[in-house]
Scaffold this active site. Structure first.
Site, PDB file in Angstrom:
ATOM      1  N   SER A  49       3.572   0.894   7.428  1.00  0.00           N
ATOM      2  CA  SER A  49       3.824  -0.007   7.967  1.00  0.00           C
ATOM      3  C   SER A  49       5.285  -0.598   8.256  1.00  0.00           C
ATOM      4  CB  SER A  49       3.433  -0.970   6.519  1.00  0.00           C
ATOM      5  OG  SER A  49       4.489  -0.174   5.984  1.00  0.00           O
ATOM      6  N   ASP A  84       0.805  -0.071  10.581  1.00  0.00           N
ATOM      7  CA  ASP A  84      -0.073  -1.177  10.029  1.00  0.00           C
ATOM      8  C   ASP A  84       0.092  -2.441   9.555  1.00  0.00           C
ATOM      9  OD1 ASP A  84      -2.819  -1.029   8.149  1.00  0.00           O
ATOM     10  OD2 ASP A  84      -1.281  -0.507   6.724  1.00  0.00           O
ATOM     11  N   HIS A  85      -0.722  -3.319   9.805  1.00  0.00           N
ATOM     12  CA  HIS A  85      -0.451  -4.665   9.608  1.00  0.00           C
ATOM     13  C   HIS A  85       0.859  -5.587   9.975  1.00  0.00           C
ATOM     14  CE1 HIS A  85      -3.923  -5.386   6.585  1.00  0.00           C
ATOM     15  NE2 HIS A  85      -2.979  -4.460   5.990  1.00  0.00           N
ATOM     16  N   HIS A 207      -9.273  -1.953   3.846  1.00  0.00           N
ATOM     17  CA  HIS A 207      -7.859  -2.043   3.181  1.00  0.00           C
ATOM     18  C   HIS A 207      -8.482  -1.590   1.862  1.00  0.00           C
ATOM     19  CE1 HIS A 207      -5.887  -2.683   6.729  1.00  0.00           C
ATOM     20  NE2 HIS A 207      -6.544  -3.088   7.529  1.00  0.00           N
ATOM     21  N   GLY A 208      -7.662  -1.208   1.106  1.00  0.00           N
ATOM     22  CA  GLY A 208      -7.607  -1.265   0.189  1.00  0.00           C
ATOM     23  C   GLY A 208      -8.314   0.158  -0.486  1.00  0.00           C
ATOM     24  N   GLY A 209      -8.367   0.952  -0.080  1.00  0.00           N
ATOM     25  CA  GLY A 209      -9.177   2.408  -0.680  1.00  0.00           C
ATOM     26  C   GLY A 209      -8.586   1.983  -1.886  1.00  0.00           C
ATOM     27  N   THR A 210      -7.370   2.428  -2.954  1.00  0.00           N
ATOM     28  CA  THR A 210      -7.396   2.725  -3.607  1.00  0.00           C
ATOM     29  C   THR A 210      -8.344   1.949  -5.228  1.00  0.00           C
ATOM     30  OG1 THR A 210      -4.890   3.254  -3.121  1.00  0.00           O
ATOM     31  CG2 THR A 210      -5.099   2.574  -5.635  1.00  0.00           C
ATOM     32  N   THR A 232      -1.135   3.054  -2.054  1.00  0.00           N
ATOM     33  CA  THR A 232      -1.522   3.356  -3.536  1.00  0.00           C
ATOM     34  C   THR A 232      -1.272   4.181  -4.020  1.00  0.00           C
ATOM     35  OG1 THR A 232      -1.400   0.387  -3.361  1.00  0.00           O
ATOM     36  CG2 THR A 232      -0.791   1.455  -5.663  1.00  0.00           C
TER      37      THR A 232
END
Length: 280
Positions: A49, A84-85, A207-210, A232
């Site tokens: 990031s 990333d982003h 995105h946000g696999g956690t 995360t």
């Protein structure tokens, strides 16, 4: 070997599996993720990031760390270094010029016309340097709210428009996932995901696999997801390893011993996610 993400994600789409993106935050994380992926003989994407880049010292520092570790550790799997982003053209250009092999331009906060304009500008520059581009549409909620709201989901029409007007290599549509920890249960829009996979000939990114259970991760892959991002979960595992070590070794002050106490937990997460995504 450092490569862009084109072949690894096209192979994933064809083979009906997904490539893991693990975000890195320091040299140690990078080393442990590379070592575990090498042992498992699997392609890997290292996401960074803008905040992590600033923390680590800059775009050139991050590239040098990854490039040097790949060489000195004898890593012979395919490794992609991915911004990333990225929030602006300038940040994406800095990543490309530093040697990053893939970038994400996240213009999702803008109206679709502005998203297309900025994304196309990034694509034109990145592709001229052989760098792949990921773009986002819709809103993937962050840690400040981490609540799913269907109104933020990407629409089928706007996804198709973004892809056809910009020539991006892969797309991250907001379809119910969040960054950080979930406030409640994940509610992925598999129906739209499946429609996008049928209408678009490019890999899709989650995105946000956690916090997403194994069965939902696997279902997402059947719906066209070829890349899944994790950050995360690594942060939580790393912190727990260090806290446990410090609680049991109050007199230890060597930072190498303290920092390396998170190694086992990091590698466990990496191994488990690769197992799930590989569909083996």
């Amino acid at each position: 070997m450092l490569v862009n993400a084109e072949k690894m994600l096209k192979d994933a789409k064809k083979g009906k599996y997904a490539v893991a993106q693990f975000n890195i935050n320091n040299l140690e994380w990078t080393k442990y993720i590379l070592e575990e992926a090498q042992e498992l003989e699997t392609d890997i994407i290292l996401g960074v990031s803008e905040g992590a880049i600033k923390y680590m010292g800059g775009y050139n520092v991050v590239f040098s760390i990854v490039d040097s570790l790949v060489k000195d550790l004898g890593i012979n799997i395919n490794v992609c270094l991915h911004l990333d982003h990225g929030s602006t053209f300038e940040s994406c250009k800095k990543a490309v010029d530093a040697g990053f092999t893939s970038i994400m331009i996240d213009a999702s906060k803008y109206p679709i016309e502005d998203n297309i304009k900025l994304t196309k500008e990034v694509v034109d520059y990145a592709h001229s340097k052989g760098v792949t581009v990921e773009a986002e549409i819709g809103r993937i909620s962050g840690t400040e709210d981490n609540l799913y709201d269907e109104k933020y989901n990407a629409s089928l029409e706007e996804c198709i428009l973004l892809v056809t007007k910009t020539g991006i290599d892969f797309l991250a549509p907001a379809l119910g996932s969040v960054h950080g920890l979930y406030n409640g249960e994940p509610n992925l829009d598999f129906s739209t995901m499946k429609q996008l996979n049928q209408k678009l000939n490019i890999p899709l990114v989650l995105h946000g696999g956690t916090g997403i259970c194994e069965s939902d991760l696997k279902k997402a892959i059947t719906c066209g997801i070829c890349k899944i991002n994790f950050n995360t979960e690594l942060q939580i595992a790393w912190t727990k390893g260090i806290k446990d070590f410090m609680n049991s070794n109050e007199n230890i002050y060597d930072p190498r011993k303290i920092i390396s106490s998170g190694e086992k937990n990091i590698k466990q997460i990496v191994r488990e996610k690769i197992r799930i995504l590989s569909n083996k």
